[in-house]
Design a protein around this motif. Structure first.
Motif, PDB file in Angstrom:
ATOM      1  N   ASN A 214       0.809  -1.214   0.000  1.00  0.00           N
ATOM      2  CA  ASN A 214       0.000   0.000   0.000  1.00  0.00           C
ATOM      3  C   ASN A 214       0.845   1.268   0.000  1.00  0.00           C
ATOM      4  N   GLY A 215       2.153   1.115  -0.262  1.00  0.00           N
ATOM      5  CA  GLY A 215       2.999   2.286  -0.475  1.00  0.00           C
ATOM      6  C   GLY A 215       3.673   2.841   0.750  1.00  0.00           C
ATOM      7  N   PHE A 216       3.474   2.218   1.918  1.00  0.00           N
ATOM      8  CA  PHE A 216       4.135   2.674   3.134  1.00  0.00           C
ATOM      9  C   PHE A 216       5.414   1.856   3.359  1.00  0.00           C
ATOM     10  N   ILE A 217       6.158   2.200   4.384  1.00  0.00           N
ATOM     11  CA  ILE A 217       7.416   1.523   4.674  1.00  0.00           C
ATOM     12  C   ILE A 217       7.167   0.458   5.731  1.00  0.00           C
ATOM     13  N   ALA A 218       7.378  -0.790   5.336  1.00  0.00           N
ATOM     14  CA  ALA A 218       7.182  -1.904   6.266  1.00  0.00           C
ATOM     15  C   ALA A 218       8.315  -1.930   7.288  1.00  0.00           C
ATOM     16  N   GLN A 219       8.013  -2.471   8.457  1.00  0.00           N
ATOM     17  CA  GLN A 219       9.007  -2.581   9.526  1.00  0.00           C
ATOM     18  C   GLN A 219       9.756  -3.915   9.390  1.00  0.00           C
ATOM     19  N   LYS A 220      10.309  -4.123   8.227  1.00  0.00           N
ATOM     20  CA  LYS A 220      11.081  -5.321   7.927  1.00  0.00           C
ATOM     21  C   LYS A 220      12.558  -4.966   8.003  1.00  0.00           C
ATOM     22  N   VAL A 221      13.304  -5.732   8.754  1.00  0.00           N
ATOM     23  CA  VAL A 221      14.726  -5.444   8.931  1.00  0.00           C
ATOM     24  C   VAL A 221      15.514  -5.970   7.732  1.00  0.00           C
ATOM     25  N   GLN A 222      16.337  -5.114   7.167  1.00  0.00           N
ATOM     26  CA  GLN A 222      17.218  -5.523   6.086  1.00  0.00           C
ATOM     27  C   GLN A 222      18.508  -4.707   6.149  1.00  0.00           C
ATOM     28  N   ALA A 223      19.559  -5.225   5.543  1.00  0.00           N
ATOM     29  CA  ALA A 223      20.848  -4.536   5.529  1.00  0.00           C
ATOM     30  C   ALA A 223      20.875  -3.489   4.428  1.00  0.00           C
ATOM     31  N   VAL A 224      21.425  -2.306   4.753  1.00  0.00           N
ATOM     32  CA  VAL A 224      21.478  -1.181   3.818  1.00  0.00           C
ATOM     33  C   VAL A 224      22.913  -0.690   3.715  1.00  0.00           C
ATOM     34  N   HIS A 225      23.391  -0.511   2.496  1.00  0.00           N
ATOM     35  CA  HIS A 225      24.719   0.079   2.300  1.00  0.00           C
ATOM     36  C   HIS A 225      24.647   1.590   2.496  1.00  0.00           C
ATOM     37  N   VAL A 226      25.589   2.140   3.240  1.00  0.00           N
ATOM     38  CA  VAL A 226      25.676   3.585   3.468  1.00  0.00           C
ATOM     39  C   VAL A 226      26.920   4.103   2.760  1.00  0.00           C
ATOM     40  N   ASP A 227      26.740   5.098   1.905  1.00  0.00           N
ATOM     41  CA  ASP A 227      27.880   5.670   1.178  1.00  0.00           C
ATOM     42  C   ASP A 227      28.781   6.455   2.134  1.00  0.00           C
ATOM     43  N   PRO A 228      30.066   6.152   2.191  1.00  0.00           N
ATOM     44  CA  PRO A 228      30.986   6.924   3.039  1.00  0.00           C
ATOM     45  C   PRO A 228      31.106   8.364   2.529  1.00  0.00           C
ATOM     46  N   HIS A 229      31.281   9.311   3.443  1.00  0.00           N
ATOM     47  CA  HIS A 229      31.580  10.689   3.028  1.00  0.00           C
ATOM     48  C   HIS A 229      32.468  11.347   4.071  1.00  0.00           C
ATOM     49  N   ALA A 230      33.083  12.435   3.671  1.00  0.00           N
ATOM     50  CA  ALA A 230      34.144  13.049   4.473  1.00  0.00           C
ATOM     51  C   ALA A 230      33.660  13.569   5.815  1.00  0.00           C
ATOM     52  N   GLY A 231      32.374  13.860   5.963  1.00  0.00           N
ATOM     53  CA  GLY A 231      31.874  14.409   7.220  1.00  0.00           C
ATOM     54  C   GLY A 231      31.689  13.388   8.319  1.00  0.00           C
ATOM     55  N   MET A 232      31.959  12.118   8.057  1.00  0.00           N
ATOM     56  CA  MET A 232      31.768  11.068   9.057  1.00  0.00           C
ATOM     57  C   MET A 232      32.958  11.003  10.013  1.00  0.00           C
ATOM     58  N   PRO A 233      32.712  10.757  11.320  1.00  0.00           N
ATOM     59  CA  PRO A 233      33.835  10.478  12.231  1.00  0.00           C
ATOM     60  C   PRO A 233      34.618   9.257  11.746  1.00  0.00           C
ATOM     61  N   PRO A 234      35.928   9.177  12.032  1.00  0.00           N
ATOM     62  CA  PRO A 234      36.757   8.096  11.485  1.00  0.00           C
ATOM     63  C   PRO A 234      36.216   6.686  11.745  1.00  0.00           C
ATOM     64  N   SER A 235      35.774   6.409  12.975  1.00  0.00           N
ATOM     65  CA  SER A 235      35.289   5.059  13.282  1.00  0.00           C
ATOM     66  C   SER A 235      34.022   4.732  12.498  1.00  0.00           C
ATOM     67  N   TYR A 236      33.197   5.754  12.290  1.00  0.00           N
ATOM     68  CA  TYR A 236      31.956   5.564  11.548  1.00  0.00           C
ATOM     69  C   TYR A 236      32.248   5.393  10.058  1.00  0.00           C
ATOM     70  N   LEU A 237      33.235   6.122   9.582  1.00  0.00           N
ATOM     71  CA  LEU A 237      33.645   5.999   8.185  1.00  0.00           C
ATOM     72  C   LEU A 237      34.123   4.574   7.890  1.00  0.00           C
TER      73      LEU A 237
ATOM     74  N   GLY B   5      29.673   5.046  21.494  1.00  0.00           N
ATOM     75  CA  GLY B   5      28.814   6.217  21.477  1.00  0.00           C
ATOM     76  C   GLY B   5      29.518   7.377  20.816  1.00  0.00           C
ATOM     77  N   LEU B   6      28.844   8.029  19.868  1.00  0.00           N
ATOM     78  CA  LEU B   6      29.451   9.137  19.122  1.00  0.00           C
ATOM     79  C   LEU B   6      28.856  10.491  19.501  1.00  0.00           C
ATOM     80  N   GLY B   7      28.198  10.562  20.646  1.00  0.00           N
ATOM     81  CA  GLY B   7      27.700  11.841  21.137  1.00  0.00           C
ATOM     82  C   GLY B   7      26.747  12.512  20.165  1.00  0.00           C
ATOM     83  N   ASP B   8      27.007  13.790  19.888  1.00  0.00           N
ATOM     84  CA  ASP B   8      26.091  14.561  19.041  1.00  0.00           C
ATOM     85  C   ASP B   8      26.536  14.605  17.584  1.00  0.00           C
ATOM     86  N   ALA B   9      27.387  13.661  17.176  1.00  0.00           N
ATOM     87  CA  ALA B   9      27.821  13.621  15.769  1.00  0.00           C
ATOM     88  C   ALA B   9      26.669  13.215  14.864  1.00  0.00           C
ATOM     89  N   LEU B  10      26.765  13.583  13.608  1.00  0.00           N
ATOM     90  CA  LEU B  10      25.838  13.176  12.541  1.00  0.00           C
ATOM     91  C   LEU B  10      24.372  13.363  12.925  1.00  0.00           C
TER      92      LEU B  10
END
Length: 459
Positions: free
Chosen positions: A320-343, A432-437
């Motif tokens: 019906n066009g909504f977002i189901a609460q189904k867990v799946q793995a998602v690729h996240v594109d790295p970018h320069a604004g990420m903390p090193p551990s998160y990158l 824990g990354l505090g108030d990052a991102l």
């Protein structure tokens, strides 16, 4: 069915006599139909009132799915007595009619219907308000896990005519547009002259959500010039035909219109994409709810709630066009604004399509998160990832002491660890990354709550 009258022999010998007999019968002061009253219509086994976003399509579809799961046959959806009202009808094994009624006149009407006893479930596209919860205390705690059911995730889409070249707006700009302070497209770097505003009606949970997430944090109110609609479909259709139009709508109703990317505070502009809405990072993501009285709900009410949470019910949500609460793995594109551990995480692991969030002012998981624990555990078992594959990353809102912010964010991750560990998960890392991102502005409570989250990453 009318009972047939016996035909006397003296009137059965010729067409003329048969016609005379029929005329005599028609002159009698009674009829067979009057002598045998029609059976009363069955009482509905489910009565759902509230959100148009839910009631226009998703609500009936969930009831159809439940009826079919329960073995009913010839299940169909019919129009109700008024606009935005529908009935779902099926037949049981004995051929008896089973009926559900769905009225979709706005989220606030659902809570009023719970209060006066005319509904078994309130459908809402926003959380219950303090005043509504207080008015319904006789029915129990409507914020408890037994009463508040998150059945889907939706995203409010800000829509334009498909030929409008504008691509993104901030929440601040959006508030000024709908308050009538920015009056032309040229003031937004576009073209087209005067802006025409389209909005849902005041009873709508969609409007309540827009008001809470966009207008109120900026101290704004909707301009009186906005055209108001009870129907999401009609609003979307009107904007898609107006080159100067802008409106807001639930995700399934974008249709022929164009959706903008939205930014909040220091977050990057985010389009209303499924992955960003599933994690509730998108600034205008929202939850869709069913609320039921927690004290002794009917068997049909409990069955619908469990069906909506089940994998089969969540398939209905997605269809019906909504977002189901189904867990799946998602690729996240790295970018320069990420903390090193998160990158490093972004380069080496995948993020799960769920964020754990917390009750307001508490380190306790909220009602959706309690259900999400079971969903994440099921995913990890299925993928063979229970042992030493999971990383939990906590985030929060800024504090005067940055070390305190980092500590609080890690404590949130530890709260999630405690629940997942009960299911046998062992962890690769908890941080824990505090108030990052940030995913929302921190100048209002709504934004700070969104930023207090725990992400789950899997190697």
């Amino acid at each position: 069915m009318s009972r047939a009258l016996p035909v006397p022999a003296r009137f059965s010998r010729s067409p003329a006599r048969s016609l005379l007999f029929a005329l005599l019968c028609s002159s009698l002061p009674w009829s067979a139909a009057a002598a045998q009253p029609k059976p009363a219509a069955p009482s509905p086994v489910l009565r759902i009132q509230g959100s148009n976003t839910i009631g226009a399509g998703l609500g009936p579809a969930l009831v159809v799915g439940l009826f079919e799961q329960q073995g009913l046959r010839e299940v169909r959806v019919e129009n109700g007595a008024q606009a935005n009202e529908q009935r779902v009808v099926g037949l049981d094994a004995q051929g008896r009619q089973v009926l559900a009624e769905i009225s979709a006149h706005g989220s606030s009407t659902g809570f009023a219907a719970l209060q006066d006893g005319s509904a078994d479930l309130a459908a809402s596209s926003r959380p219950i308000k303090d005043s509504e919860a207080a008015a319904l205390t006789a029915l129990g705690d409507l914020r408890s896990p037994a009463a508040e059911q998150v059945i889907a995730i939706d995203g409010l889409a800000v829509i334009l005519h498909p030929d409008n070249p504008l691509r993104a707006l901030s929440l601040e700009q959006l508030a000024r547009v709908f308050a009538g302070e920015l009056k032309t497209w040229e003031e937004l770097g576009g073209r087209g002259g005067a802006i025409q505003l389209y909005a849902r009606d005041a009873q709508s949970g969609t409007f309540d959500t827009f008001n809470e997430l966009v207008l109120k944090p900026q101290g704004k109110a909707l301009a009186a010039s906005a055209r108001r609609f009870e129907s999401s479909s009609q609003l979307s259709g009107a904007v898609s035909q107006d080159p100067a139009g802008i409106g807001f709508i639930g995700l399934p109703y974008v249709r022929q219109a164009k959706a903008l990317a939205i930014s909040s505070g220091d977050s990057r502009p985010m389009p209303p994409e499924p992955a960003l809405i599933a994690t509730e990072d998108y600034p205008l993501a929202r939850r869709l709810f069913l609320y039921n009285p927690p004290q002794q709900p009917s068997a049909w009410t409990k069955a619908l709630v469990e069906f909506a949470h089940s994998p089969r019910g969540q398939e209905v949500v997605a269809k019906n066009g909504f977002i189901a609460q189904k867990v799946q793995a998602v690729h996240v594109d790295p970018h320069a604004g990420m903390p090193p551990s998160y990158l490093q995480l972004a380069r080496e692991a995948n993020r799960l399509s769920v964020n754990f969030r917390f009750q307001e002012g508490s380190a306790l998981l909220d009602n959706k998160a309690l259900r999400d624990v079971e969903r994440v555990l099921a995913y990890l078992r299925e993928k063979g990832k229970l042992e030493n594959s999971v990383v939990l990353v906590g985030f929060g809102d800024p504090k005067q002491d940055t070390e305190r912010s980092a500590l609080l964010s890690k404590l949130r991750a530890m709260a999630v660890r405690r629940e997942l560990a009960k299911g046998g998960v062992t962890f690769r890392e908890i941080t824990g990354l505090g108030d990052a991102l940030p995913v929302a502005a921190n100048n209002g409570e709504e934004g700070r709550i969104k930023n207090r989250r725990v992400e789950v990453w899997v190697y």
